[in-house]
Design a protein around this motif. Structure first.
Motif, PDB file in Angstrom:
ATOM      1  N   PRO A  18     -42.758 -76.228 -19.619  1.00 47.96           N
ATOM      2  CA  PRO A  18     -43.506 -77.247 -18.876  1.00 47.96           C
ATOM      3  C   PRO A  18     -42.792 -78.172 -18.033  1.00 47.96           C
ATOM      4  O   PRO A  18     -41.634 -78.397 -18.164  1.00 47.96           O
ATOM      5  N   CYS A  19     -43.116 -78.275 -16.658  1.00 45.17           N
ATOM      6  CA  CYS A  19     -42.415 -79.076 -15.788  1.00 45.17           C
ATOM      7  C   CYS A  19     -42.245 -80.328 -16.400  1.00 45.17           C
ATOM      8  O   CYS A  19     -42.949 -81.055 -17.082  1.00 45.17           O
ATOM      9  N   GLY A  20     -40.718 -80.818 -16.207  1.00 48.63           N
ATOM     10  CA  GLY A  20     -40.476 -82.374 -16.811  1.00 48.63           C
ATOM     11  C   GLY A  20     -40.057 -82.238 -18.084  1.00 48.63           C
ATOM     12  O   GLY A  20     -39.785 -83.241 -18.677  1.00 48.63           O
ATOM     13  N   THR A  21     -39.823 -81.167 -18.781  1.00 43.26           N
ATOM     14  CA  THR A  21     -39.008 -80.950 -20.060  1.00 43.26           C
ATOM     15  C   THR A  21     -37.672 -81.275 -19.829  1.00 43.26           C
ATOM     16  O   THR A  21     -37.102 -80.705 -19.035  1.00 43.26           O
ATOM     17  N   GLY A  22     -37.090 -82.105 -20.967  1.00 45.16           N
ATOM     18  CA  GLY A  22     -35.831 -82.381 -20.620  1.00 45.16           C
ATOM     19  C   GLY A  22     -34.966 -81.538 -21.727  1.00 45.16           C
ATOM     20  O   GLY A  22     -35.468 -81.185 -22.724  1.00 45.16           O
ATOM     21  N   ARG A  23     -33.871 -81.756 -21.474  1.00 46.26           N
ATOM     22  CA  ARG A  23     -32.777 -80.863 -22.513  1.00 46.26           C
ATOM     23  C   ARG A  23     -32.749 -81.350 -23.916  1.00 46.26           C
ATOM     24  O   ARG A  23     -32.749 -80.714 -25.062  1.00 46.26           O
ATOM     25  N   ASP A  24     -32.821 -82.832 -24.099  1.00 43.73           N
ATOM     26  CA  ASP A  24     -32.941 -83.490 -25.316  1.00 43.73           C
ATOM     27  C   ASP A  24     -34.359 -82.981 -26.163  1.00 43.73           C
ATOM     28  O   ASP A  24     -34.157 -82.563 -27.328  1.00 43.73           O
ATOM     29  N   GLU A  25     -35.349 -83.010 -25.422  1.00 44.39           N
ATOM     30  CA  GLU A  25     -36.493 -82.643 -25.949  1.00 44.39           C
ATOM     31  C   GLU A  25     -36.628 -81.352 -26.354  1.00 44.39           C
ATOM     32  O   GLU A  25     -37.149 -81.027 -27.545  1.00 44.39           O
ATOM     33  N   LEU A  26     -36.116 -80.192 -25.571  1.00 39.26           N
ATOM     34  CA  LEU A  26     -36.004 -78.797 -26.218  1.00 39.26           C
ATOM     35  C   LEU A  26     -34.781 -78.875 -27.165  1.00 39.26           C
ATOM     36  O   LEU A  26     -35.367 -78.031 -28.219  1.00 39.26           O
ATOM     37  N   SER A  27     -33.826 -79.510 -27.210  1.00 35.11           N
ATOM     38  CA  SER A  27     -33.053 -79.523 -28.338  1.00 35.11           C
ATOM     39  C   SER A  27     -33.541 -79.981 -29.580  1.00 35.11           C
ATOM     40  O   SER A  27     -33.153 -79.026 -30.533  1.00 35.11           O
ATOM     41  N   SER A  28     -34.312 -80.765 -29.565  1.00 38.28           N
ATOM     42  CA  SER A  28     -34.897 -81.153 -30.795  1.00 38.28           C
ATOM     43  C   SER A  28     -36.021 -80.199 -31.292  1.00 38.28           C
ATOM     44  O   SER A  28     -36.095 -80.044 -32.561  1.00 38.28           O
ATOM     45  N   VAL A  29     -36.629 -79.417 -30.590  1.00 33.72           N
ATOM     46  CA  VAL A  29     -37.242 -78.277 -30.892  1.00 33.72           C
ATOM     47  C   VAL A  29     -36.592 -77.071 -31.596  1.00 33.72           C
ATOM     48  O   VAL A  29     -37.220 -76.741 -32.623  1.00 33.72           O
ATOM     49  N   VAL A  30     -35.282 -76.766 -31.087  1.00 32.02           N
ATOM     50  CA  VAL A  30     -34.701 -75.901 -31.820  1.00 32.02           C
ATOM     51  C   VAL A  30     -33.907 -76.276 -32.879  1.00 32.02           C
ATOM     52  O   VAL A  30     -32.706 -75.263 -33.099  1.00 32.02           O
ATOM     53  N   ASP A  31     -33.707 -77.486 -32.819  1.00 34.96           N
ATOM     54  CA  ASP A  31     -32.607 -77.896 -34.230  1.00 34.96           C
ATOM     55  C   ASP A  31     -32.834 -77.198 -35.483  1.00 34.96           C
ATOM     56  O   ASP A  31     -31.862 -77.090 -36.132  1.00 34.96           O
ATOM     57  N   GLY A  32     -33.759 -76.600 -35.940  1.00 35.39           N
ATOM     58  CA  GLY A  32     -33.931 -76.032 -37.112  1.00 35.39           C
ATOM     59  C   GLY A  32     -33.318 -74.437 -37.280  1.00 35.39           C
ATOM     60  O   GLY A  32     -32.790 -74.286 -38.262  1.00 35.39           O
ATOM     61  N   CYS A  33     -32.858 -74.110 -36.184  1.00 29.94           N
ATOM     62  CA  CYS A  33     -31.962 -72.731 -35.860  1.00 29.94           C
ATOM     63  C   CYS A  33     -30.576 -73.401 -35.963  1.00 29.94           C
ATOM     64  O   CYS A  33     -30.005 -73.846 -34.962  1.00 29.94           O
ATOM     65  N   ALA A  34     -29.694 -72.741 -36.804  1.00 31.67           N
ATOM     66  CA  ALA A  34     -28.510 -73.486 -36.864  1.00 31.67           C
ATOM     67  C   ALA A  34     -27.315 -73.032 -35.500  1.00 31.67           C
ATOM     68  O   ALA A  34     -26.786 -73.901 -35.389  1.00 31.67           O
ATOM     69  N   SER A  35     -27.751 -71.878 -35.221  1.00 31.17           N
ATOM     70  CA  SER A  35     -26.712 -71.450 -34.075  1.00 31.17           C
ATOM     71  C   SER A  35     -27.188 -71.676 -32.608  1.00 31.17           C
ATOM     72  O   SER A  35     -26.636 -71.270 -31.850  1.00 31.17           O
ATOM     73  N   ALA A  36     -28.709 -72.218 -32.569  1.00 23.97           N
ATOM     74  CA  ALA A  36     -29.223 -72.381 -31.242  1.00 23.97           C
ATOM     75  C   ALA A  36     -28.520 -73.658 -30.600  1.00 23.97           C
ATOM     76  O   ALA A  36     -28.403 -74.624 -31.135  1.00 23.97           O
ATOM     77  N   LYS A  37     -28.395 -73.285 -29.260  1.00 22.92           N
ATOM     78  CA  LYS A  37     -27.907 -74.614 -28.461  1.00 22.92           C
ATOM     79  C   LYS A  37     -28.581 -74.136 -27.042  1.00 22.92           C
ATOM     80  O   LYS A  37     -28.869 -73.360 -26.558  1.00 22.92           O
TER      81      LYS A  37
END
Length: 96
Positions: A18-37
Motif C-alpha cells: 500500500p502507498c505510504g508504507t514505510g521501510r520501518d513498518e515493513l521491517s517490523s512485518v518481516v522481523d520473524g524471518c532471520a535472514s530477511a532485510k
C-alpha cells in the motif's frame, strides 16, 4: 567479493505494498524471518532480501502483515528486478 559458499545464496522478492508504507513498518512485518532485510520501500513498491529457504515464509509474512500487498517477482539479483521494474531504483543522495 565474498564467495557464495561462505555468504550463502540470496533471493530478492519484489512486492506491491500500500502507498505510504514505510521501510520501518515493513521491517517490523518481516522481523520473524532471520535472514530477511528490507532493501527498498518506495512509492508502493518494496524489495526484501532473504535466503532461498525463507522465501515462502517472507512472502506469507508480508501478505498477512500488510493487507493489500502482493508478491510481484523473485530474483537472484537486484539488477534483474531493477531492470524489469525501474521504479524499484531509489534516487541516491549525492555527496558534496
Amino acid at each position: 567479493m565474498v564467495v557464495k559458499s561462505k555468504r550463502g545464496r540470496r533471493r530478492y522478492v519484489a512486492f506491491e505494498v500500500p502507498c505510504g508504507t514505510g521501510r520501518d513498518e515493513l521491517s517490523s512485518v518481516v522481523d520473524g524471518c532471520a535472514s530477511a532485510k528490507v532493501i527498498t520501500c518506495y512509492k508502493g513498491l518494496a524489495t526484501v532480501r532473504c535466503s532461498p529457504e525463507e522465501r515462502d515464509p517472507v512472502v506469507n509474512a508480508v501478505l498477512e502483515g500488510m493487507p493489500g500487498s502482493r508478491s510481484i517477482k523473485t530474483s537472484g539479483t537486484l539488477r534483474t528486478l531493477r531492470d524489469e521494474y525501474p521504479e524499484l531504483r531509489v534516487p541516491r543522495k549525492r555527496k558534496k
